[in-house]
Design a protein around this motif. Structure first.
Motif, mmCIF file in Angstrom:
data_model
loop_
_atom_site.group_PDB
_atom_site.id
_atom_site.type_symbol
_atom_site.label_atom_id
_atom_site.label_comp_id
_atom_site.label_asym_id
_atom_site.label_seq_id
_atom_site.Cartn_x
_atom_site.Cartn_y
_atom_site.Cartn_z
ATOM 1 N N CYS A 69 0.430 4.130 -2.818
ATOM 2 C CA CYS A 69 0.122 5.524 -2.473
ATOM 3 C C CYS A 69 1.133 6.481 -3.100
ATOM 4 O O CYS A 69 0.766 7.516 -3.666
ATOM 5 C CB CYS A 69 0.105 5.706 -0.958
ATOM 6 N N ASP A 70 2.399 6.126 -3.004
ATOM 7 C CA ASP A 70 3.439 6.972 -3.592
ATOM 8 C C ASP A 70 3.272 7.069 -5.101
ATOM 9 O O ASP A 70 3.398 8.143 -5.691
ATOM 10 C CB ASP A 70 4.814 6.416 -3.242
ATOM 11 N N LEU B 110 6.034 5.082 4.484
ATOM 12 C CA LEU B 110 5.907 6.369 3.798
ATOM 13 C C LEU B 110 6.835 7.402 4.414
ATOM 14 O O LEU B 110 7.418 8.231 3.704
ATOM 15 C CB LEU B 110 4.452 6.851 3.861
ATOM 16 N N LEU C 220 0.804 -1.222 0.000
ATOM 17 C CA LEU C 220 0.000 0.000 0.000
ATOM 18 C C LEU C 220 0.839 1.275 0.000
ATOM 19 O O LEU C 220 0.530 2.203 -0.763
ATOM 20 C CB LEU C 220 -0.974 -0.020 1.181
ATOM 21 N N SER D 290 -7.471 0.846 -0.323
ATOM 22 C CA SER D 290 -6.781 2.133 -0.458
ATOM 23 C C SER D 290 -6.358 2.729 0.874
ATOM 24 O O SER D 290 -6.110 3.934 0.969
ATOM 25 C CB SER D 290 -7.688 3.130 -1.183
ATOM 26 N N CYS E 263 -9.403 5.145 2.481
ATOM 27 C CA CYS E 263 -9.832 6.340 1.758
ATOM 28 C C CYS E 263 -11.344 6.324 1.501
ATOM 29 O O CYS E 263 -11.878 5.377 0.945
ATOM 30 C CB CYS E 263 -9.086 6.438 0.429
ATOM 31 N N TRP F 297 -4.969 15.726 0.209
ATOM 32 C CA TRP F 297 -5.454 14.359 -0.016
ATOM 33 C C TRP F 297 -5.221 13.500 1.228
ATOM 34 O O TRP F 297 -4.694 12.390 1.145
ATOM 35 C CB TRP F 297 -4.794 13.770 -1.265
ATOM 36 N N THR F 298 -5.630 14.046 2.366
ATOM 37 C CA THR F 298 -5.389 13.410 3.660
ATOM 38 C C THR F 298 -6.677 13.146 4.435
ATOM 39 O O THR F 298 -6.834 12.092 5.046
ATOM 40 C CB THR F 298 -4.463 14.305 4.516
ATOM 41 N N SER G 78 -8.744 9.738 4.369
ATOM 42 C CA SER G 78 -8.306 8.454 4.920
ATOM 43 C C SER G 78 -8.050 8.467 6.424
ATOM 44 O O SER G 78 -7.683 7.440 6.991
ATOM 45 C CB SER G 78 -7.043 7.977 4.198
ATOM 46 N N GLY H 129 2.886 11.723 3.868
ATOM 47 C CA GLY H 129 3.036 10.636 2.902
ATOM 48 C C GLY H 129 4.493 10.415 2.540
ATOM 49 O O GLY H 129 5.377 10.393 3.391
ATOM 50 N N MET I 75 0.412 9.373 -5.925
ATOM 51 C CA MET I 75 0.724 10.764 -5.625
ATOM 52 C C MET I 75 1.752 11.369 -6.576
ATOM 53 O O MET I 75 2.015 12.564 -6.536
ATOM 54 C CB MET I 75 1.202 10.892 -4.180
#
Length: 203
Positions: free
Chosen positions: A13-14, A67, A9, A158, A161, A105-106, A109, A43, A17
C-alpha cells in the motif's frame, strides 16, 4: 493471510501511494482542509506534508497498525497531529467537532462504507465539509464490465479495495450534497484509474 495482511500488504500500500502522479491530488485536497481536520485512512502518512497553516489540528485515523507506524515517521507540518488507531465505521470522535473530513483513496476499501459516511456526517460541524479524492466506478459500460469482474479477486489481494464503487452515489445516499466534483482518468489501466475529486457537505 495474517502475514500477508499484517506485513506484506501495508508495504505494498505504501509503495502504491508513493506514485508521483498522486501528489497534485493530495496537494489540492490538503490545501482545501481548514480548522480541525479529520483524515480517514491516513495510511502511511503520504498526505501529511501537504497540510498548511489553515489546519489548526489534524486527527488522523488508521485501522492498520503497521501503516500507522509508518505515518508516525512521515514528515508533517507544525500543525498538531493526533494519529489514532481506529476504524472509519466507529470513529472515537465527538459529535459536531470537525471542520473538515478528508479522504483520499480510502472509501474503496472501507468494509461498511455507508456506516463510515454516516460517521463522517455525525462528526462534522454545521457548515463543515468533506474533501475527497477517490477512485471508483467509471462511466463507460465496457470499463464497468471489467471493474465488476476484477473486483472480487482484486479485493483479496488489495486489502478489500473495490474498483467499482460509485463514489458520488456513496456520498449522496448517506446524506451529503456534492458541492463540486471533477472526474476523469489518471494514467494507467482504466478499471483502476477513474478518479472522483471534490467537496461535499451534509444535507
Amino acid at each position: 493471510m495474517g502475514f500477508y495482511n499484517d506485513v506484506i500488504l501495508p508495504r505494498l500500500c505504501d509503495l502504491a501511494m508513493r506514485n508521483k502522479e498522486l501528489a497534485p491530488y493530495r496537494q489540492r485536497a490538503a490545501r482545501a482542509a481548514q480548522g480541525r481536520v479529520l483524515e480517514i485512512g491516513v495510511g502511511s502518512g503520504r498526505n501529511l506534508p501537504f497540510y498548511g497553516a489553515t489546519v489548526t489540528q489534524l486527527v488522523a485515523l488508521e485501522p492498520a497498525p503497521r501503516l500507522l507506524e509508518m505515518a508516525r515517521c512521515a514528515p508533517h507540518p507544525d500543525t498538531p497531529v493526533d494519529l489514532v488507531e481506529a476504524s472509519a465505521e466507529a470513529m472515537p470522535i465527538e459529535d459536531r467537532s470537525i471542520d473538515t473530513v478528508l479522504t483520499t483513496w480510502t472509501m474503496c476499501s472501507i468494509p461498511d462504507v455507508d456506516r463510515a459516511m454516516t460517521e463522517a456526517r455525525r462528526v462534522l460541524k454545521p457548515g463543515g465539509k468533506l474533501v475527497f479524492v477517490e477512485h471508483g466506478r467509471a462511466p463507460e459500460p465496457r470499463v464497468r464490465w471489467w471493474q465488476d469482474r476484477l473486483t472480487p479477486a482484486w479485493m483479496r489481494i488489495s486489502g478489500g479495495c473495490h474498483l467499482n464503487r460509485d463514489i458520488a452515489d456513496v456520498l449522496t445516499r448517506n446524506g451529503f450534497r456534492i458541492d463540486e466534483m471533477r472526474t476523469g482518468y489518471m494514467n494507467g489501466l482504466k478499471p483502476m484509474t477513474f478518479m472522483y475529486e471534490g467537496q461535499a457537505s451534509p444535507r
